[in-house]
Design an enzyme around this catalytic site. Sequence first.
Site, PDB file in Angstrom:
ATOM      1  N   MET A 152       0.823  -1.197   0.000  1.00  0.00           N
ATOM      2  CA  MET A 152       0.000   0.000   0.000  1.00  0.00           C
ATOM      3  C   MET A 152       0.865   1.258   0.000  1.00  0.00           C
ATOM      4  O   MET A 152       2.030   1.241   0.417  1.00  0.00           O
ATOM      5  CB  MET A 152      -0.948   0.014   1.199  1.00  0.00           C
ATOM      6  CG  MET A 152      -0.252   0.126   2.549  1.00  0.00           C
ATOM      7  SD  MET A 152      -1.446   0.310   3.908  1.00  0.00           S
ATOM      8  CE  MET A 152      -2.177   1.888   3.508  1.00  0.00           C
ATOM      9  N   CYS A 153       0.266   2.346  -0.503  1.00  0.00           N
ATOM     10  CA  CYS A 153       0.902   3.660  -0.430  1.00  0.00           C
ATOM     11  C   CYS A 153      -0.200   4.661  -0.123  1.00  0.00           C
ATOM     12  O   CYS A 153      -1.039   4.412   0.747  1.00  0.00           O
ATOM     13  CB  CYS A 153       1.646   3.988  -1.717  1.00  0.00           C
ATOM     14  SG  CYS A 153       0.640   4.002  -3.220  1.00  0.00           S
ATOM     15  N   GLY A 154      -0.242   5.797  -0.826  1.00  0.00           N
ATOM     16  CA  GLY A 154      -1.290   6.769  -0.585  1.00  0.00           C
ATOM     17  C   GLY A 154      -2.463   6.634  -1.528  1.00  0.00           C
ATOM     18  O   GLY A 154      -3.599   6.939  -1.169  1.00  0.00           O
TER      19      GLY A 154
ATOM     20  N   GLY B 151      -2.017   4.201  -4.761  1.00  0.00           N
ATOM     21  CA  GLY B 151      -1.900   2.944  -5.480  1.00  0.00           C
ATOM     22  C   GLY B 151      -0.784   2.902  -6.495  1.00  0.00           C
ATOM     23  O   GLY B 151      -0.280   1.821  -6.820  1.00  0.00           O
TER      24      GLY B 151
END
Length: 457
Positions: free
Chosen positions: A413-415, A417
């Site tokens: 995960m990130c902020g 995608g």
Amino acid sequence: MAKLDLIPVIDEGLGNSTYILDLGDGRALVMDPERDIRGVRAQARRLGRSIAYAAETHLHADFISGVRELAGSDGATILAPEVGPRGFTLPGLRDGDTVGLGALSLQAVATPGHSPEHLSYLVLDDGRIAGVFTGGSLMVGTAGRTDLVSPDQTVPLARAQYHSLQRLMELPDETPVWPTHGAGSFCSAAAGGDRVSTIGRERATNPLLQVSGEDAFVEALLGSLGTFPDYFLRLGEINKQGPAVLGAAPALAALTPGRVRELQDHGAQVIDVRTPADFAAGHIPGSLSNTLRPVFATWLGWLADPGKPVIIVRAPDQDPEDITWEAAKVGFDALAGELAGGLSAWNAAADAPDAEVVAPLVPADLIAPEATILDIRQAGEYAAGHVPGARNIELGALAGHLSEVPDGPVLVMCGHGERAMSAASILTAGGRTGISVLDGGPGDWTNATGKAIQTSR
């Protein structure tokens, strides 16, 4: 004193501001241009101005400078700090040097810190200060990082940065401040969205100007710094020697699937610039996902090897010129080409390996409870709020820490995608299986689960 006509051209991805200063006589000065000068040229045409001067405050580390591009294509005179022998000729400026620009003039002020040679420039109108270009010295709410030259210079340059900011604080409070770096730049630690300021505002609100004394300033500045792309360590020398003048967007040669495989066998890198969803649905084995978006250049420079050929896979609606100019910003001048016909051509080739598939983007409410959650955002982002139990390995460091990622299932995960899909492509290229990507970020997880994110500060 008449109001200056100053137009910023902002690169949201690199977090930089280039400025066009109307000289009032049909000419303009451009300050700190990037290599992709399409936006600068468009603004100059809109104003009906010719670009007479191309100036820079320092040897940029985060992008290839556009001063030679403007000199070669527009005949602009280059104004830049004295740094010793360069790969091209220009009259290097030193502290106190003044250049007449018609009704205006530009006065160099030595402000070392972000780099040893750094200059700020006072804009003088009939001898009165109309504003100051501060480049990577004084910024909105912060100051330029000092760790881009060498480890042994980081602290001495931080001390120099302290004295440079004190010198700038001698200017009148109402003096406009025009920095080059701002929010989004890895040269800056500030998170705010403002890109311009005044001396008085910075004196009153800049946290680095609220601390007492040089030692406290150094501690505060260095304590605010996160990681930065390693290409920062090589672009300064390219800018000193003089990047090639491109004139036009580098071409992308059309490559057959067979030629792509042949180049891959000899070490070429495949960069897939399509959306995360398209990449997840199928991609060339071993390719790196880096969606074409404002931060494309940063992640290309950080994750790709400049010593190996680069092959592009794009969607039909993605402009090849946008790709090649973004690549050229960070020193990838000559790409090997692109897969002609895109992934559909690859899938249609009888002898091409099957396209790999990463698990589709996973909605936040469908995360497998047994999955290890890998958060690949910057450490500061992770500390500000993350899913409880998530592990943090920054995307830029992931390739060197694959052994720390457990066997699947792993949810990355990130902020939003895009970075997470880049990480998933690195993991799958490294032989990992059971990789999926969260469709969203910590806020989406909270909305889906009703659970609070965790902070580390």
